[in-house]
Design an enzyme around this catalytic site. Structure first.
Site, PDB file in Angstrom:
ATOM      1  N   GLU A   1       0.638  -1.193  -0.058  1.00 10.55           N
ATOM      2  CA  GLU A   1      -0.102  -0.185  -0.021  1.00 10.55           C
ATOM      3  C   GLU A   1       0.873   1.283  -0.068  1.00 10.55           C
ATOM      4  OE1 GLU A   1      -3.205   2.425   2.875  1.00 10.55           O
ATOM      5  OE2 GLU A   1      -3.071   0.105   2.856  1.00 10.55           O
TER       6      GLU A   1
ATOM      7  N   SER B   1      -0.782  -6.002   7.609  1.00  7.30           N
ATOM      8  CA  SER B   1      -0.600  -5.127   8.471  1.00  7.30           C
ATOM      9  C   SER B   1      -1.566  -5.120   9.638  1.00  7.30           C
ATOM     10  CB  SER B   1      -0.340  -3.676   7.738  1.00  7.30           C
ATOM     11  OG  SER B   1      -0.069  -2.882   8.767  1.00  7.30           O
ATOM     12  N   ASN B   2      -2.524  -5.317   9.119  1.00  3.70           N
ATOM     13  CA  ASN B   2      -4.055  -4.925  10.033  1.00  3.70           C
ATOM     14  C   ASN B   2      -4.091  -6.132  10.990  1.00  3.70           C
ATOM     15  OD1 ASN B   2      -6.679  -6.871   9.233  1.00  3.70           O
ATOM     16  ND2 ASN B   2      -5.541  -6.561   7.300  1.00  3.70           N
TER      17      ASN B   2
END
Length: 325
Positions: free
Chosen positions: A142, A240-241
């Site tokens: 991202e 990541s989350n």
């Protein structure tokens, strides 16, 4: 208490275990849309459909799509001429669709609309003559995609509060900030607070760049974890989350482990644990949650309870190329 699963096999010889299941958990609207784009492309054009980078960060999802005929590659030059290609939910630099167009490739952009929103914000800040301090993790797709929306040198990556304290800028009166959508809500607030302290005129987004799903999943874990001895987070190590969910659980005082699926569980983690929390990152399908529930139910006299902190009803539109006859 809402009982999701109870296992009475073995009667009272099985140790009691209470499982708290976070809600919301698992797929967000952006992930659901991205996967659906690949599935519909396969239905419309047949296999193979190429996908640049993992469509979402989850091995189970990727393997499921591979079995249907999707081929995953890291770079566009690995895609042969004459076949469809899908760009992942994380977003891509502008150079990627430009290269696809130059080759005449039929491509579909599965970038999450909330990531696309950050891309447009970056463009507007640069057009306004501002240098962007971008809060995110180096090397994450991202971040790479967002940096690729603006000219080289127009953005500086900020990963930590220490970075925010030490970053040097040419013109502190013409700054903007943006963030990756899958960060820790608390950590990011601290970093932004430091940037705003140092640079009072810095311009940020009107709303929060951290997406609703990331915020909601972290809030559910915050509500659940203080009651838990152990928290299991289903998700990939490169998600990541999902990593942030594990960190949130640990900050709330629970032992926490990130697992891909039930086979990754080390059952020694459950020693002395009476209450276990369970959640899933935004790229992890519900089938893996149920798989973990079944594995625990086979070993313990299990009761379970939903910990619901929000109800999500967000749906994103599909690309026109997949909805038009």
């Amino acid at each position: 208490m809402t009982t999701l699963t109870e296992n009475a096999v073995g009667g009272d010889t099985m140790r009691a275990l209470n499982v708290l299941v976070a809600a919301p958990r698992g797929f967000c609207a952006g992930v659901d849309r991205a996967i659906h784009i690949v599935e519909l492309a396969l239905e419309r054009w047949g296999a193979p459909v190429y996908v640049r980078h993992e469509i979402v960060h989850n091995r189970f999802v990727v393997d499921t799509l591979k079995a249907k005929g999707a081929i995953f590659v890291e770079e566009l030059d690995e895609v042969p001429d004459g076949v469809p290609v899908v760009f992942s939910a994380h977003g891509v630099p502008k150079a990627v669709p430009a290269a696809a167009e130059a080759r005449g490739l039929n491509y579909l952009d599965a970038t999450c609309p909330l990531v696309s929103k950050v891309h447009r914000q970056a463009e507007r800040l640069v057009e306004a003559g501002r240098h962007i301090l971008f809060v995110g993790h180096e090397g994450h797709p991202e971040v790479i995609g967002t940096f690729g929306q603006v000219p080289e040198g127009a953005m500086t990556l900020i990963e930590t509060v220490e970075d925010a304290r030490s970053v040097e800028v040419e013109d502190e009166n013409n700054l903007g900030f943006l963030t990756q959508t899958t960060l820790s809500v608390d950590d990011t607030a601290e970093v932004i607070g430091e940037l705003q302290r140092r640079f009072p005129t810095i311009v940020g987004p009107r709303g929060d760049d951290i997406c609703y799903a990331t915020s909601n999943r972290q809030a559910a874990v915050k509500a659940m974890a203080p009651r838990c001895d152990l928290v299991l987070v289903i998700g990939a190590t490169n998600s990541s989350n999902s990593q942030r969910l594990r960190e949130v659980a640990e900050r709330e005082g629970a032992r926490a482990h990130l697992i891909n699926r039930a086979a990754d569980i080390d059952w020694s983690w459950f020693e002395g644990a009476e209450t276990v929390g369970l959640t899933a990152g935004a790229s992890a399908p519900e089938v893996l949650v149920q798989e973990v529930m079944a594995a625990m139910g086979a070993r313990f006299a299990m009761t379970s309870e939903n910990i619901t902190t929000a109800v999500e009803e967000v749906v994103f539109k599909l690309p026109r190329a997949l909805t038009e006859n």
